[in-house]
Write an enzyme that holds these catalytic residues in place. Structure first.
Site, short mmCIF file in Angstrom:
data_model
loop_
_atom_site.label_atom_id
_atom_site.label_comp_id
_atom_site.label_asym_id
_atom_site.label_seq_id
_atom_site.Cartn_x
_atom_site.Cartn_y
_atom_site.Cartn_z
N LYS A 132 22.96 59.30 46.34
CA LYS A 132 23.96 58.47 45.64
C LYS A 132 23.19 57.40 44.88
O LYS A 132 22.68 56.45 45.45
CB LYS A 132 24.92 57.85 46.65
N ARG A 153 32.66 53.91 32.98
CA ARG A 153 33.80 54.26 33.81
C ARG A 153 34.98 53.32 33.58
O ARG A 153 36.12 53.73 33.63
CB ARG A 153 33.34 54.20 35.26
N CYS A 453 61.46 38.67 55.82
CA CYS A 453 60.09 38.16 55.97
C CYS A 453 59.47 37.85 54.60
O CYS A 453 59.40 38.74 53.74
CB CYS A 453 59.25 39.20 56.70
#
Ligand code: IVH
Length: 704
Positions: A132, A153, A453
């Protein structure tokens, strides 16, 4: 690099909502400015650790004050947004990320998961092994063999056009060699070697410029230059590891395609290889761990990918990562520090999560002051107590975690930690679901006050008003966020008093940005139109756990009117007759019965329901309209399926809007039978239910 971030001294819990908002806005500006300097100007002014501290404080504020986490939040941006200075490129095939594993066991679980999904108990299943590379990913588009575009990207869906800069990288061919398809997008990592990085930083220093923190930053900074002459002067390298859009693939395995890429003239990492077994996968990892320091470039782990591309396609993706690949990251760095406090955060779905507040400590170059404690059982299992000296671990980009307690250093009088049984945000009961089969409690304790809540409110309101629920036009996510932040709508019933309050001048929607006379009138009309809704929509809109649209319809069908559902659910304590009644509704079952009881027995929810029902009328459920040939149908799969595993079949059916049941009953609409189907087939024949083959299933769902 010396500028210190300006963090507020008070802990987040001590802030009032107004102070929190002001600090959040200030941090937003500050972080955005750092992002600009880092990503666009290539000139950061603070260290990574200080930047991380700002980000952490920003995130902490959002956790404590969820109303700050709007769609514009910096926490919502994945990766770096494409910078304005580059043209944008849409990725036809998104550039997604990878799931991570950190141990041998987790890797084996990954392999087992893949096998399970594919229905491959034993038999060969090959994985590629690839280092990697710690650089930045880049997509290179070749048309008829010519490099026509290169993009970063970005956020995975849209990146920056860095074509001119990529053309300066010697290792990346302008033309592909040999036979290749017309369109071929090569994906890979741009990186810098240790040697080049050191030389670049020496040059930077000499000329009084900012130093890069690591080779990855240097590579990113070099590729994202406006002036490609600068990029040309920075020695960048590239390893191809995959592909995006292609008109045809040159092979049917991962390794085969990588070999083809090599033939086309692209660099592929020489350590890429094939693993025949889990043992192989572990052995290669061990080997590279020892080689790591001598590679000459940074790798932050290894990547395993299912080699067979047809299998990759069957496995597909879950959210933003492929099911067919995983990254094994190198071990984390650890440090010890003191646990000052345990804070319980309430997530948007009501999950109570313990967070450790730590005496700040540096782990792997980053200052850590918060860490996850996972859940109640973990705290008990490790017997973690406030005041303890704890071991903190940080691995890659994951949230730091507490992995151990140094018991010898425990202060006298430290008491075992008592996990709260009420929600710290709204005071409703916080419960753990019990699995009726195993009798075990779910690891997560959840707040049951979902209607009231504050931690859950925004999500609940969005769900309540959404298209498939109450369908209130003009009250989309953005409007809900705006109205919530301004305190105009806090609970669902507030929606139906909005006009009244506006008339009485308690609110002043009209003067709000984007709200003219007409839009206010339209909004009120849309709300008015939903004062009468079908009961199933209303049940779904409540957002009870495990009660999706299908279950809401089942409950509506079974009970007919809301009050009898409400009463039965309220009375449905464990072992009661009422519980058995809900439990026995076809397709509903114990998990839903428990969730309904928890919801309707909570007094806070009761009050909100009363308020709501005063203002709206429930209509009977309309007949269901179907959209796809199997949509809304109940399907049973039986026998040996040849093209699909059961998990796959279920996922597929649900995608087409069908409901999958385990057994054949009167409610079944369709049985998909493979060879060897037995009793279910018989039952289907008895009940006159349509039975089709697996191939017919593919045809009917339009998959050929
Ligand atoms: S495969 C859908 N292979 O790691 C498949 N990625 O954490 C996605 N990376 O964005 C990527 N070496 O930048 C793949 N051999 C390799 C890789 C690799 C480095 C990076 C890549 C990706 C990130 C995911």
């Amino acid at each position: 690099m010396t500028k210190k971030p300006s963090l507020h001294p008070a802990s987040v819990e001590e802030l009032t909502p107004i102070e929190a908002r002001a600090e959040h806005a200030r941090l937003h500006e500050e972080i955005a400015a750092h992002d600009r300097r880092y990503y666009q100007e290539d000139a950061p002014t603070i260290s990574d650790a200080d930047y991380d501290a700002l980000r952490r404080r920003y995130e902490e504020l959002e956790r404590a004050f969820p109303e700050l986490a709007t769609a514009q939040s910096l926490t919502k941006t994945v990766g770096a947004k494409p910078s304005e200075k580059f043209a944008k490129v849409k990725h036809v095939v998104p550039m997604l990320s990878l799931g991570n594993v950190f141990s041998d066991e987790e890797l084996e679980e990954f392999v087992a998961r893949v096998r399970r999904f594919l229905g491959l108990r034993d038999g060969p299943l090959r994985f590629t092994f690839e280092p990697k590379i710690d650089g930045l990913s880049c997509s290179l588009r070749y048309e008829k063999g010519h490099l026509v575009q290169a993009a970063t990207r970005g956020d995975g869906y849209e990146g920056e056009d860095v074509t001119a800069n990529v053309r300066t990288i010697d290792e990346i061919p302008q033309r592909l060699r040999g036979d290749h398809s017309d369109i071929f997008e090569v994906r890979g990592e741009v990186y810098m070697t240790h040697k080049d990085f050191a030389a670049l930083n020496a040059r930077q220093q000499e000329s009084g410029k900012t130093l890069f923190a690591n080779p990855r930053n240097a590579a990113a900074g070099s590729l994202r230059q406006l002036d490609s002459k600068i990029t040309a002067s920075r020695p960048l390298h590239f390893f191809a590891y995959g592909w995006g859009e292609t008109s045809a693939l040159p092979a049917n395995t991962q390794l085969g395609v990588l070999d083809a890429l090599r033939r086309y003239g692209l660099p592929v990492n020489p350590l890429t290889t094939l693993c025949e077994s889990s043992e192989d996968m572990l052995a290669h990892y061990r080997a590279i761990e020892t080689q790591r320091a001598t590679l000459g470039y940074d790798i932050d782990g290894v990547v395993y990918k299912v080699d067979d591309i047809a299998l990759q396609e069957r496995l597909g993706f879950v959210s933003r990562a492929p099911r067919w690949a995983v990254a094994r990251k190198f071990p984390a760095e650890r440090a010890t520090t003191i646990l000052r406090d345990i804070e319980i955060q309430v997530g948007r779905t009501g999950a109570l999560t313990p967070v450790a507040r730590l005496e700040p400590v540096t782990v792997g170059g980053v200052v850590v002051q918060n860490a996850t404690l996972h859940n109640e059982d973990e705290i008990a299992r490790k017997d973690i107590r406030i005041g303890d000296t704890v071991v903190v671990q940080r691995a890659g980009d994951v949230i730091p975690q507490i992995v151990d307690v140094v018991k010898e250093k425990r202060p006298t009088g430290a008491k075992p930690y008592q996990f709260p049984h009420v929600c710290p945000r709204c005071g409703s009961a916080a419960l753990r679901e019990i699995d009726e089969k195993t009798g075990e409690a779910d690891v997560v304790r959840r707040c049951t006050g979902s209607l009231v809540c504050p931690a859950q409110a925004i999500e609940r309101l969005k769900h309540f008003a959404s298209r498939n629920a109450m369908d209130i036009e003009g009250l989309g996510d953005k409007q809900i966020e705006l109205f919530f932040q301004e305190g105009l709508i806090r609970t669902p019933s507030d929606i139906f008093t909005l006009e009244e309050r506006d008339r009485a001048s308690l609110t002043k929607i009209k003067n709000r940005e984007g709200y003219g006379e007409t839009s206010v009138r339209n909004l009120f009309a849309a709300i008015e139109a939903r004062r009468s809704v079908p009961i199933n929509r209303f049940i779904f809109a409540l957002g009870v756990r495990h009660v999706g649209e299908t279950n809401a319809r089942r409950l509506a069908r079974h009970f007919g009117d809301f009050e009898s559902l409400r009463e039965t659910a309220r009375d449905a304590s464990l072992g009661s007759e009422a519980r058995a009644r809900i439990d026995s509704i076809d397709g509903v079952g114990p998990v839903v019965a428990e969730a309904l009881h928890d919801f309707f027995a909570e007094p806070h929810n009761e009050r909100e329901l009363d308020a709501l029902l005063k203002r709206i009328t429930l209509e009977p459920m309309p007949a269901v309209a179907s959209t796809s040939p199997v949509s809304g149908k109940t399907v049973v799969f039986t026998g040996a399926l040849e093209r699909l595993t059961r998990d796959e079949a279920k996922a597929q059916a649900e995608r087409f809007g069908a409901h999958v049941a385990a057994s054949v009953s009167k409610k079944t609409d369709l049985v998909v039978a493979g060879p060897g189907a037995g009793s279910k087939l018989k039952k289907a024949a008895e009940l006159g239910i349509e039975v089709i083959s697996e191939d017919e299933w593919f045809k009917r769902t339009g998959q050929g």
